[in-house]
Design a protein around this motif. Structure first.
Motif, mmCIF file in Angstrom:
data_model
loop_
_atom_site.group_PDB
_atom_site.id
_atom_site.type_symbol
_atom_site.label_atom_id
_atom_site.label_comp_id
_atom_site.label_asym_id
_atom_site.label_seq_id
_atom_site.Cartn_x
_atom_site.Cartn_y
_atom_site.Cartn_z
ATOM 1 N N ASN A 134 11.321 -6.423 6.462
ATOM 2 C CA ASN A 134 11.263 -7.601 5.589
ATOM 3 C C ASN A 134 10.290 -7.285 4.463
ATOM 4 O O ASN A 134 9.076 -7.400 4.630
ATOM 5 N N ASN A 135 10.860 -6.851 3.354
ATOM 6 C CA ASN A 135 10.030 -6.347 2.250
ATOM 7 C C ASN A 135 10.005 -7.282 1.037
ATOM 8 O O ASN A 135 9.005 -7.363 0.332
ATOM 9 N N ALA A 136 11.097 -8.010 0.776
ATOM 10 C CA ALA A 136 11.187 -8.819 -0.448
ATOM 11 C C ALA A 136 10.029 -9.804 -0.536
ATOM 12 O O ALA A 136 9.634 -10.397 0.473
ATOM 13 N N ASP A 165 9.738 -20.107 0.333
ATOM 14 C CA ASP A 165 11.167 -19.897 0.617
ATOM 15 C C ASP A 165 11.497 -18.416 0.748
ATOM 16 O O ASP A 165 12.235 -18.019 1.650
ATOM 17 N N ILE A 166 10.979 -17.609 -0.166
ATOM 18 C CA ILE A 166 11.287 -16.167 -0.127
ATOM 19 C C ILE A 166 10.383 -15.442 0.854
ATOM 20 O O ILE A 166 10.845 -14.730 1.743
ATOM 21 N N ASN A 167 9.062 -15.612 0.713
ATOM 22 C CA ASN A 167 8.122 -14.786 1.477
ATOM 23 C C ASN A 167 8.054 -15.157 2.962
ATOM 24 O O ASN A 167 7.698 -14.321 3.793
ATOM 25 N N PRO A 173 -0.378 -4.013 2.517
ATOM 26 C CA PRO A 173 -0.800 -3.105 1.442
ATOM 27 C C PRO A 173 -1.878 -3.710 0.554
ATOM 28 O O PRO A 173 -1.985 -4.931 0.411
ATOM 29 N N GLY A 174 -2.639 -2.801 -0.067
ATOM 30 C CA GLY A 174 -3.496 -3.186 -1.195
ATOM 31 C C GLY A 174 -2.649 -3.070 -2.456
ATOM 32 O O GLY A 174 -1.440 -3.301 -2.422
ATOM 33 N N TYR A 175 -3.297 -2.669 -3.575
ATOM 34 C CA TYR A 175 -2.542 -2.542 -4.824
ATOM 35 C C TYR A 175 -1.666 -1.292 -4.811
ATOM 36 O O TYR A 175 -2.173 -0.183 -4.635
HETATM 37 N N1 NAP Z 1 2.852 -3.788 -5.031
HETATM 38 C C1 NAP Z 1 1.759 -4.302 -4.502
HETATM 39 O O1 NAP Z 1 0.648 -4.123 -5.019
HETATM 40 C C2 NAP Z 1 1.841 -5.106 -3.239
HETATM 41 C C3 NAP Z 1 0.651 -5.394 -2.570
HETATM 42 C C4 NAP Z 1 0.694 -6.127 -1.396
HETATM 43 C C5 NAP Z 1 1.904 -6.542 -0.897
HETATM 44 N N2 NAP Z 1 3.054 -6.247 -1.564
HETATM 45 C C6 NAP Z 1 4.313 -6.746 -0.997
HETATM 46 O O2 NAP Z 1 5.269 -5.719 -0.968
HETATM 47 C C7 NAP Z 1 6.573 -6.266 -1.055
HETATM 48 C C8 NAP Z 1 7.371 -5.517 -2.103
HETATM 49 O O3 NAP Z 1 6.737 -5.692 -3.353
HETATM 50 P P1 NAP Z 1 6.879 -4.629 -4.549
HETATM 51 O O4 NAP Z 1 5.524 -4.197 -4.889
HETATM 52 O O5 NAP Z 1 7.896 -3.616 -4.248
HETATM 53 O O6 NAP Z 1 7.366 -5.634 -5.710
HETATM 54 P P2 NAP Z 1 8.589 -5.547 -6.742
HETATM 55 O O7 NAP Z 1 8.630 -4.214 -7.370
HETATM 56 O O8 NAP Z 1 8.425 -6.741 -7.615
HETATM 57 O O9 NAP Z 1 9.875 -5.732 -5.820
HETATM 58 C C9 NAP Z 1 9.992 -6.891 -5.054
HETATM 59 C C10 NAP Z 1 11.327 -6.968 -4.346
HETATM 60 O O10 NAP Z 1 11.348 -8.254 -3.711
HETATM 61 C C11 NAP Z 1 12.472 -8.980 -4.122
HETATM 62 N N3 NAP Z 1 12.148 -10.287 -4.694
HETATM 63 C C12 NAP Z 1 11.190 -10.622 -5.587
HETATM 64 N N4 NAP Z 1 11.284 -11.910 -5.917
HETATM 65 C C13 NAP Z 1 12.326 -12.416 -5.221
HETATM 66 C C14 NAP Z 1 12.919 -13.684 -5.140
HETATM 67 N N5 NAP Z 1 12.464 -14.723 -5.859
HETATM 68 N N6 NAP Z 1 13.989 -13.830 -4.327
HETATM 69 C C15 NAP Z 1 14.442 -12.789 -3.603
HETATM 70 N N7 NAP Z 1 13.915 -11.555 -3.644
HETATM 71 C C16 NAP Z 1 12.879 -11.378 -4.449
HETATM 72 C C17 NAP Z 1 13.167 -8.220 -5.230
HETATM 73 O O11 NAP Z 1 14.502 -8.170 -4.812
HETATM 74 P P3 NAP Z 1 15.746 -8.195 -5.786
HETATM 75 O O12 NAP Z 1 16.390 -6.905 -5.502
HETATM 76 O O13 NAP Z 1 16.532 -9.369 -5.348
HETATM 77 O O14 NAP Z 1 15.246 -8.316 -7.204
HETATM 78 C C18 NAP Z 1 12.492 -6.877 -5.291
HETATM 79 O O15 NAP Z 1 13.357 -5.845 -4.932
HETATM 80 C C19 NAP Z 1 6.393 -7.754 -1.349
HETATM 81 O O16 NAP Z 1 6.574 -8.500 -0.165
HETATM 82 C C20 NAP Z 1 4.941 -7.863 -1.806
HETATM 83 O O17 NAP Z 1 4.380 -9.116 -1.529
HETATM 84 C C21 NAP Z 1 3.058 -5.551 -2.721
#
Ligand code: NAP
Length: 293
Positions: free
Chosen positions: A94-96, A117-119, A190-192
């Motif tokens: 569960n990544n989105a 709703d999403i998270n 994760p961090g940043y």
């Molecule tokens: N990058 C960081 O610094 C960081 C740090 C801590 C945690 N995280 C977590 O890591 C996960 C992945 O993040 P990422 O860094 O890869 O971000 P990202 O590049 O923005 O990608 C996020 C993914 O989540 C989906 N998503 C975003 N908004 C959505 C919405 N409103 N409805 C449905 N799907 C949505 C998107 O799917 P679609 O294909 O549908 O667009 C996209 O593929 C997230 O859960 C985030 O909270 C990230």
């Protein structure tokens, strides 16, 4: 066949992954690695075309799925389609996710609910239909991508942190519920990491009303975060994805919380130490509330 040979044989079998939010960032690089190592993956996005543009047409190794995570029927259909295509699911990731930003006093109700709703509810939807598959075969792994913001509340990110604290809570519970079924469950925090995550953060100043003077440092922090940090995050999503694919074949137990990134480890350790220190400091008062019987 010896036990060691059977284990080695099982380790070579392709695994079937189900990954949400696979068109960008961590999800995208993760799916690329899963395919490169010969495993199979059902990848979800709101937009199927984004997936086929990146990963190509469906094949023996790959299935693209257009899914609205907040809609139970859409998620249910995607799990059924995955099982129809690959026969089973071994690993659910569960990544989105995304972050709604703004101070708690003024962030609009709609933005908080959309973020949950999403998270959060999207994760529950996937688990409602995914868990029975793993539980029935008494094996598999569920990874919920949380955040160090699921352990620490960061100012200006109250809604997002609340969603990730919720993810951690449901993950701990699920790990306990599935222990006897031999299904591993872990929350990755994760961090940043350098993705478009920060760029996709939803800042909603137009609905927050007039700026409040006391919160100016927090508005500045949100702005600095969305502009100053974006593109300079120290974490490499490829290295995070390596850890995630490694977890799938890890022998033995996994921790329920896995902090990933030097920053995440550092912040979480300081927070958890402080929490233990606070607990111990107050324990002589707070632990004496039982009835005098
Ligand atoms: N990058 C960081 O610094 C960081 C740090 C801590 C945690 N995280 C977590 O890591 C996960 C992945 O993040 P990422 O860094 O890869 O971000 P990202 O590049 O923005 O990608 C996020 C993914 O989540 C989906 N998503 C975003 N908004 C959505 C919405 N409103 N409805 C449905 N799907 C949505 C998107 O799917 P679609 O294909 O549908 O667009 C996209 O593929 C997230 O859960 C985030 O909270 C990230």
């Amino acid at each position: 066949m010896s036990t060691a040979a059977a284990t080695a044989d099982a380790a070579k079998q392709p695994l079937v992954f189900y990954v949400t939010g696979a068109s960008k960032g961590i999800g995208k690089v993760l799916v690329q690695k899963i395919i490169a190592q010969g495993d199979k993956v059902a990848a979800t996005s709101r937009d199927k075309k984004q997936l086929t543009d990146i990963f190509g047409q469906d094949s023996e190794q790959f299935l693209s799925l257009a899914v609205e995570l907040a809609t139970e029927e859409s998620v249910k259909q995607s799990i059924q389609d995955t099982v129809k295509h690959f026969g089973t699911i071994d690993v659910i990731i569960n990544n989105a996710g995304y972050a709604a930003t703004g101070v708690i006093e003024t962030i609009a109700d709609r933005h908080i609910r959309d973020n949950f709703d999403i998270n959060v509810f999207g994760v529950f939807n996937v688990l409602r239909y995914g868990v029975p598959i793993l539980r029935n075969k008494k094996s598999g792994l569920i990874i919920n991508i949380s955040s160090v913001g699921g352990t620490i509340g960061f100012q200006g990110f109250g809604a997002y942190c609340a969603t990730k604290f919720a993810v951690n809570g449901l993950t701990e519970t699920l790990a306990a519920e599935l222990k006897s079924s031999n299904v591993k469950v872990t929350s990755v925090e994760p961090g940043y990491f350098r993705t478009d995550f920060i760029g996709n953060a939803k800042e909603n100043p137009e609905e927050a009303g007039a700026p409040i003077e006391e919160y100016k440092p927090i508005y500045d922090f949100i702005h600095h975060h969305n502009v100053g940090i974006h593109g300079k995050q120290r974490g490499d999503p490829s290295k995070l994805a390596d850890i995630l694919v490694g977890l799938a074949r890890h022998q033995g137990d996994l921790p329920t919380h896995l902090y990933v990134g030097a920053d995440s480890n550092e912040y979480a350790l300081a927070k958890l130490k402080q929490q233990v220190a606070d607990l111990e400091k107050w324990q002589s008062i707070t632990s004496k509330t039982d009835f005098d019987e």
